[in-house]
Design a protein around this motif. Structure first.
Motif, PDB file in Angstrom:
ATOM      1  N   LEU A 462      -7.380 -36.002 -69.449  1.00  0.00           N
ATOM      2  CA  LEU A 462      -7.759 -37.171 -70.225  1.00  0.00           C
ATOM      3  C   LEU A 462      -8.335 -38.243 -69.310  1.00  0.00           C
ATOM      4  O   LEU A 462      -7.874 -38.457 -68.200  1.00  0.00           O
ATOM      5  N   ALA A 463      -9.337 -38.933 -69.838  1.00  0.00           N
ATOM      6  CA  ALA A 463      -9.966 -39.987 -69.052  1.00  0.00           C
ATOM      7  C   ALA A 463      -8.993 -41.143 -68.853  1.00  0.00           C
ATOM      8  O   ALA A 463      -8.243 -41.506 -69.751  1.00  0.00           O
ATOM      9  N   THR A 464      -9.003 -41.728 -67.690  1.00  0.00           N
ATOM     10  CA  THR A 464      -8.165 -42.891 -67.429  1.00  0.00           C
ATOM     11  C   THR A 464      -8.908 -44.144 -67.855  1.00  0.00           C
ATOM     12  O   THR A 464     -10.098 -44.117 -68.168  1.00  0.00           O
ATOM     13  N   THR A 465      -8.193 -45.258 -67.865  1.00  0.00           N
ATOM     14  CA  THR A 465      -8.821 -46.519 -68.257  1.00  0.00           C
ATOM     15  C   THR A 465      -9.981 -46.858 -67.331  1.00  0.00           C
ATOM     16  O   THR A 465     -11.044 -47.299 -67.764  1.00  0.00           O
ATOM     17  N   ARG A 466      -9.806 -46.632 -66.054  1.00  0.00           N
ATOM     18  CA  ARG A 466     -10.864 -46.978 -65.105  1.00  0.00           C
ATOM     19  C   ARG A 466     -12.117 -46.156 -65.360  1.00  0.00           C
ATOM     20  O   ARG A 466     -13.235 -46.636 -65.223  1.00  0.00           O
ATOM     21  N   ALA A 467     -11.931 -44.883 -65.757  1.00  0.00           N
ATOM     22  CA  ALA A 467     -13.088 -44.025 -65.979  1.00  0.00           C
ATOM     23  C   ALA A 467     -13.704 -44.238 -67.350  1.00  0.00           C
ATOM     24  O   ALA A 467     -14.789 -43.761 -67.617  1.00  0.00           O
ATOM     25  N   SER A 468     -13.003 -44.916 -68.267  1.00  0.00           N
ATOM     26  CA  SER A 468     -13.512 -45.083 -69.619  1.00  0.00           C
ATOM     27  C   SER A 468     -14.362 -46.332 -69.720  1.00  0.00           C
ATOM     28  O   SER A 468     -14.513 -47.101 -68.785  1.00  0.00           O
ATOM     29  N   MET A 469     -14.890 -46.560 -70.952  1.00  0.00           N
ATOM     30  CA  MET A 469     -15.746 -47.722 -71.164  1.00  0.00           C
ATOM     31  C   MET A 469     -14.968 -49.024 -71.089  1.00  0.00           C
ATOM     32  O   MET A 469     -15.543 -50.092 -70.982  1.00  0.00           O
ATOM     33  N   LEU A 470     -13.638 -48.939 -71.159  1.00  0.00           N
ATOM     34  CA  LEU A 470     -12.857 -50.167 -71.036  1.00  0.00           C
ATOM     35  C   LEU A 470     -13.034 -50.814 -69.675  1.00  0.00           C
ATOM     36  O   LEU A 470     -12.807 -51.999 -69.510  1.00  0.00           O
ATOM     37  N   GLY A 471     -13.411 -50.037 -68.695  1.00  0.00           N
ATOM     38  CA  GLY A 471     -13.556 -50.577 -67.355  1.00  0.00           C
ATOM     39  C   GLY A 471     -14.995 -50.644 -66.896  1.00  0.00           C
ATOM     40  O   GLY A 471     -15.253 -50.853 -65.723  1.00  0.00           O
ATOM     41  N   SER A 472     -15.948 -50.449 -67.806  1.00  0.00           N
ATOM     42  CA  SER A 472     -17.359 -50.453 -67.405  1.00  0.00           C
ATOM     43  C   SER A 472     -17.941 -51.849 -67.554  1.00  0.00           C
ATOM     44  O   SER A 472     -17.332 -52.745 -68.112  1.00  0.00           O
ATOM     45  N   ASN A 473     -19.158 -52.016 -67.093  1.00  0.00           N
ATOM     46  CA  ASN A 473     -19.841 -53.301 -67.198  1.00  0.00           C
ATOM     47  C   ASN A 473     -20.781 -53.349 -68.387  1.00  0.00           C
ATOM     48  O   ASN A 473     -21.509 -54.312 -68.560  1.00  0.00           O
ATOM     49  N   ASP A 474     -20.801 -52.287 -69.208  1.00  0.00           N
ATOM     50  CA  ASP A 474     -21.640 -52.265 -70.392  1.00  0.00           C
ATOM     51  C   ASP A 474     -20.913 -53.028 -71.482  1.00  0.00           C
ATOM     52  O   ASP A 474     -20.016 -52.512 -72.141  1.00  0.00           O
ATOM     53  N   GLY A 475     -21.294 -54.289 -71.716  1.00  0.00           N
ATOM     54  CA  GLY A 475     -20.542 -55.147 -72.616  1.00  0.00           C
ATOM     55  C   GLY A 475     -20.448 -54.620 -74.026  1.00  0.00           C
ATOM     56  O   GLY A 475     -19.378 -54.583 -74.632  1.00  0.00           O
ATOM     57  N   GLU A 476     -21.580 -54.180 -74.615  1.00  0.00           N
ATOM     58  CA  GLU A 476     -21.568 -53.716 -76.006  1.00  0.00           C
ATOM     59  C   GLU A 476     -20.705 -52.469 -76.167  1.00  0.00           C
ATOM     60  O   GLU A 476     -19.907 -52.366 -77.103  1.00  0.00           O
ATOM     61  N   ALA A 477     -20.860 -51.522 -75.253  1.00  0.00           N
ATOM     62  CA  ALA A 477     -20.042 -50.307 -75.332  1.00  0.00           C
ATOM     63  C   ALA A 477     -18.571 -50.640 -75.132  1.00  0.00           C
ATOM     64  O   ALA A 477     -17.694 -50.037 -75.763  1.00  0.00           O
ATOM     65  N   ALA A 478     -18.276 -51.630 -74.258  1.00  0.00           N
ATOM     66  CA  ALA A 478     -16.885 -52.005 -74.019  1.00  0.00           C
ATOM     67  C   ALA A 478     -16.251 -52.589 -75.269  1.00  0.00           C
ATOM     68  O   ALA A 478     -15.067 -52.371 -75.548  1.00  0.00           O
ATOM     69  N   VAL A 479     -17.038 -53.354 -76.035  1.00  0.00           N
ATOM     70  CA  VAL A 479     -16.522 -53.923 -77.283  1.00  0.00           C
ATOM     71  C   VAL A 479     -16.081 -52.807 -78.227  1.00  0.00           C
ATOM     72  O   VAL A 479     -14.984 -52.830 -78.799  1.00  0.00           O
ATOM     73  N   ILE A 480     -16.959 -51.818 -78.403  1.00  0.00           N
ATOM     74  CA  ILE A 480     -16.650 -50.720 -79.327  1.00  0.00           C
ATOM     75  C   ILE A 480     -15.437 -49.936 -78.833  1.00  0.00           C
ATOM     76  O   ILE A 480     -14.520 -49.620 -79.602  1.00  0.00           O
ATOM     77  N   GLU A 481     -15.417 -49.619 -77.528  1.00  0.00           N
ATOM     78  CA  GLU A 481     -14.292 -48.850 -76.987  1.00  0.00           C
ATOM     79  C   GLU A 481     -12.984 -49.626 -77.113  1.00  0.00           C
ATOM     80  O   GLU A 481     -11.933 -49.054 -77.411  1.00  0.00           O
ATOM     81  N   LEU A 482     -13.052 -50.936 -76.903  1.00  0.00           N
ATOM     82  CA  LEU A 482     -11.842 -51.743 -77.011  1.00  0.00           C
ATOM     83  C   LEU A 482     -11.357 -51.800 -78.451  1.00  0.00           C
ATOM     84  O   LEU A 482     -10.151 -51.718 -78.729  1.00  0.00           O
ATOM     85  N   ARG A 483     -12.296 -51.913 -79.392  1.00  0.00           N
ATOM     86  CA  ARG A 483     -11.901 -51.923 -80.802  1.00  0.00           C
ATOM     87  C   ARG A 483     -11.274 -50.588 -81.208  1.00  0.00           C
ATOM     88  O   ARG A 483     -10.280 -50.548 -81.931  1.00  0.00           O
ATOM     89  N   VAL A 484     -11.872 -49.502 -80.751  1.00  0.00           N
ATOM     90  CA  VAL A 484     -11.305 -48.180 -81.037  1.00  0.00           C
ATOM     91  C   VAL A 484      -9.897 -48.085 -80.466  1.00  0.00           C
ATOM     92  O   VAL A 484      -8.975 -47.565 -81.100  1.00  0.00           O
ATOM     93  N   SER A 485      -9.720 -48.619 -79.244  1.00  0.00           N
ATOM     94  CA  SER A 485      -8.403 -48.569 -78.618  1.00  0.00           C
ATOM     95  C   SER A 485      -7.384 -49.365 -79.416  1.00  0.00           C
ATOM     96  O   SER A 485      -6.233 -48.936 -79.595  1.00  0.00           O
TER      97      SER A 485
END
Length: 665
Positions: A462-485
């Motif tokens: 399983l992907a870790t938080t650091r490897a997922s979009m939660l830790g990326s610099n892509d703001g829009e993708a991070a919003v979606i990933e955070l909402r899913v989380s």
């Protein structure tokens, strides 16, 4: 007190020896083989530390290799509880739910009569065997030797006989032996006409003796050689000796073979069983002219924990399988099930063995399907599920079938397998399919398509938080990933909300392994309505993935995450976040479709579609808009309280997506 005939046999059929002995001993599970009904424990009759006390559930006997104690369930109760024989019978009858018979002074007479009827049956077997060997049996011998391809030795083993085409051949032979007419009729081999005259029940038929588990002849089966006969096969009537629904053809020898590790195979008729046994499949049985009954199922499970039902590859064979499924579901227990081997179209086991030999039948048996696969096939084959109503009808029929299973653990596992199959049917291509006719791999492994012997390959962790979009610099993708989380964490901590949002959970577009894992865990518990234990079981199933989500600061600060009992806030958060996600994913899909179309032919309509989709994504990010002073309405029509919305917007406003979803200082 005398017991009526068959009472003790029925009592032993209903109660397994291991369940009786298990109250007095602790099984040595390293030495025992529960699936085969083979149990070992320290002897309860003398002091010892080693497991020398053996219980064989199939045969119904125990034996101690230390003190040499032996017996059956009744004997164990007598010795361990210091009971008389009738006291042990009464105790065992209460456990089996059987009513003790009233005192019957004529019971001894009835037992004697059963012995007399058995003797008449043996005389009939001998007579038909003589006729088979004589000149009158030439036609029968030709049929058995040439068409059925049975050797002389096999014909002798199965005691095959011939009933001559005469109304009084057996009748006269029994009269010469001094057999009274009433015993002839009560044995079933002689029939009485309306005018009171007696005549042979079997005429011009190949005869197959039917014996019980003890080897006693209890009835006969006859196969007509006349293609115009009204009935190809004819069984003797039910008598004091013979109950069609409580006996199996070849019961005794099959039980012995299964005890040596051979699989129990259930055919349709005499010749199927004879052909399989002669081909090297000795543990073969068949029902006696009827569909499989509940009592016959229990007999099969006493012989083997997982009989294989062979199904002729025609419509009648399929219908027979479906009837067995409905019969077996309420009777299932841990380690006790059925498998189904579907033969090629138009062939029965005898035909398949003649045409292709024993390896072909072995291949069919190796591919036998578990009962859950047949249940799924029954509910889905030939049907189209292209509407919510049809899908709901399927869910209802499956729920009704699963409700028949009394064992809670088995019902749960059936539900999990059905959920996997349902996912594959409705969301094919979204995730790898899981086949029920191949063995599962060990934890952390998966099987590639391609058969039973496909080599396992490691599953990506399983992907870790650091490897997922939660830790990326892509703001829009991070919003979606955070909402899913947030949504998945909410479902994990508030499982009572899963059921009403199940369809939305299935439609979630997930690109992260961790999120997909959590969604599967959530869906697995969709219909678990025990609030006291569901959350704990769900948390254990989610494991480190849930801990990873809850460790994120923007998830941890959510009010309903900090207070798992705040279900109202959780429900409002889910409605808002699921509406935003649905709008975002819908707009993204529209943009992708329009972009693909515009590559072929650009026009103003397509460019308008892209601009509208982009606007929809921006609107989705803004959340619900005001509808009136005291409340707001989300795009999906859900009304939210203004105060709750303001709190949620403050949370989202505190997130600095340029810093990978971290809170602003």
């Amino acid at each position: 007190m005398s017991l009526p005939p068959g009472f003790l046999d029925e009592l032993r059929n209903r109660v397994t020896l291991s369940s009786v002995v298990g109250r007095k001993v602790v099984w040595d599970m390293r030495k025992s083989n529960q699936a085969k009904g083979d149990f070992w424990a320290p002897c309860p009759f003398h002091q010892e530390k080693s497991a020398s006390f053996h219980v064989d559930d199939r045969k119904g006997f125990y034996y101690c290799f230390g003190c040499h104690a032996k017996g059956d369930a009744l004997g164990f109760l007598k010795e361990s509880e210091n009971l008389s024989f009738m006291e042990a019978v009464e105790m065992l009858a209460r456990e089996a739910g059987m009513q003790m018979p009233a005192r019957d002074p004529q019971a001894a007479q009835k037992a004697d009569r059963r012995s007399q009827l058995a003797e008449v049956m043996e005389e009939a077997v001998k007579f038909y065997r003589l006729q088979y060997r004589a000149g009158a049996g030439q036609m029968a011998r030709d049929y058995v030797s040439q068409k059925r391809r049975l050797s002389d030795a096999a014909q002798d083993r199965w005691e095959i006989g011939w009933a001559p085409d005469s109304r009084v051949a057996l009748l006269n032979a029994l009269k010469a032996k001094g057999v009274p007419p009433d015993l002839m009729v009560d044995s079933g081999v002689i029939a009485r006409g309306d005018d009171g005259s007696l005549y042979d029940r079997f005429r011009a038929r190949v005869i197959f003796p039917i014996r019980d588990a003890r080897g006693r002849a209890i009835s006969l089966g006859g196969r007509s050689l006349d293609p115009n006969a009204r009935a190809k096969y004819l069984n003797g009537p039910e008598t004091e000796l013979f109950d069609k629904g409580r006996n199996l053809f070849n019961h005794g020898p099959a039980r012995e073979a299964a005890g040596k590790g051979r699989p129990l195979i259930v055919g349709e008729g005499y010749m199927d069983v004879i052909a399989m046994v002669e081909a090297g499949f000795p543990a073969a049985v068949a029902p006696l002219g009827t569909a499989i009954t509940e009592d016959q199922l229990r007999l099969m499970w006493r012989i083997s924990p997982e009989p294989i039902i062979t199904l002729d590859g025609d419509t009648a064979g399929q219908r027979a399988a479906l009837r067995v499924i409905d019969l077996a579901l309420p009777l299932l227990e841990a380690g006790q099930g059925l498998r189904f081997a579907v033969l090629p179209q138009g062939l029965d086991p005898d035909d398949l063995l003649k045409q292709k030999g024993a390896p072909a039948l072995q291949e069919v048996l190796d591919q036998a399907l578990p009962m859950v696969a047949l249940l799924w096939r029954r509910e889905t084959e030939g049907r189209v599920f292209d509407s919510p109503e049809r899908k709901a009808a399927l869910d209802k029929s499956l729920r009704m079938a699963l409700m028949k299973i009394k064992d809670a653990s088995i019902r749960k596992h059936y539900g999990e397998d059905i959920k996997e199959l349902r996912w594959d049917l409705f969301r094919q291509g979204r995730r790898p399919a899981r086949s029920l006719d191949r063995p599962f791999g060990a934890p952390g492994m998966s099987f590639r398509p391609g058969g039973r012997n496909a080599k396992p390959q490691a599953v990506e962790p399983l992907a870790t938080t650091r490897a997922s979009m939660l830790g990326s610099n892509d703001g829009e993708a991070a919003v979606i990933e955070l909402r899913v989380s947030v949504v998945l964490a909410t479902f994990c901590l508030h499982p009572s909300l899963i059921d009403r949002h199940e369809a939305q959970i299935e439609r979630m577009v997930l690109g992260d392994d961790m999120h997909r894992h959590l969604r599967q865990v959530v869906l697995t518990h969709a219909h678990d309505h025990d609030p006291e234990t569901c959350a704990a079981r769900l948390a254990r199933a989610a494991g480190p993935a849930l801990e990873t989500l809850l460790a994120h600061p923007q998830i941890r600060i959510q009010p309903h995450i900090r207070r798992p009992d705040d279900s109202d806030s959780a429900e409002k958060c889910l409605e808002m976040e699921l509406a935003k996600l649905a709008a975002h994913w819908g707009a993204e899909a529209e943009m992708r479709e329009a972009s693909e179309d515009i590559e072929g032919l650009a026009d103003e309509g397509l460019t308008w579609r892209i601009s509208e989709a982009a606007r929809a994504i921006r609107d989705a990010e803004k959340g619900p808009e005001a509808a009136r002073a005291d409340g707001v309405v989300a795009p999906n029509g859900v009304e939210l309280d203004r105060e709750d919305l303001d709190k949620a917007q403050q949370v989202w406003a505190s997130i600095d997506f340029s810093r990978g979803g971290k809170a602003r200082k």
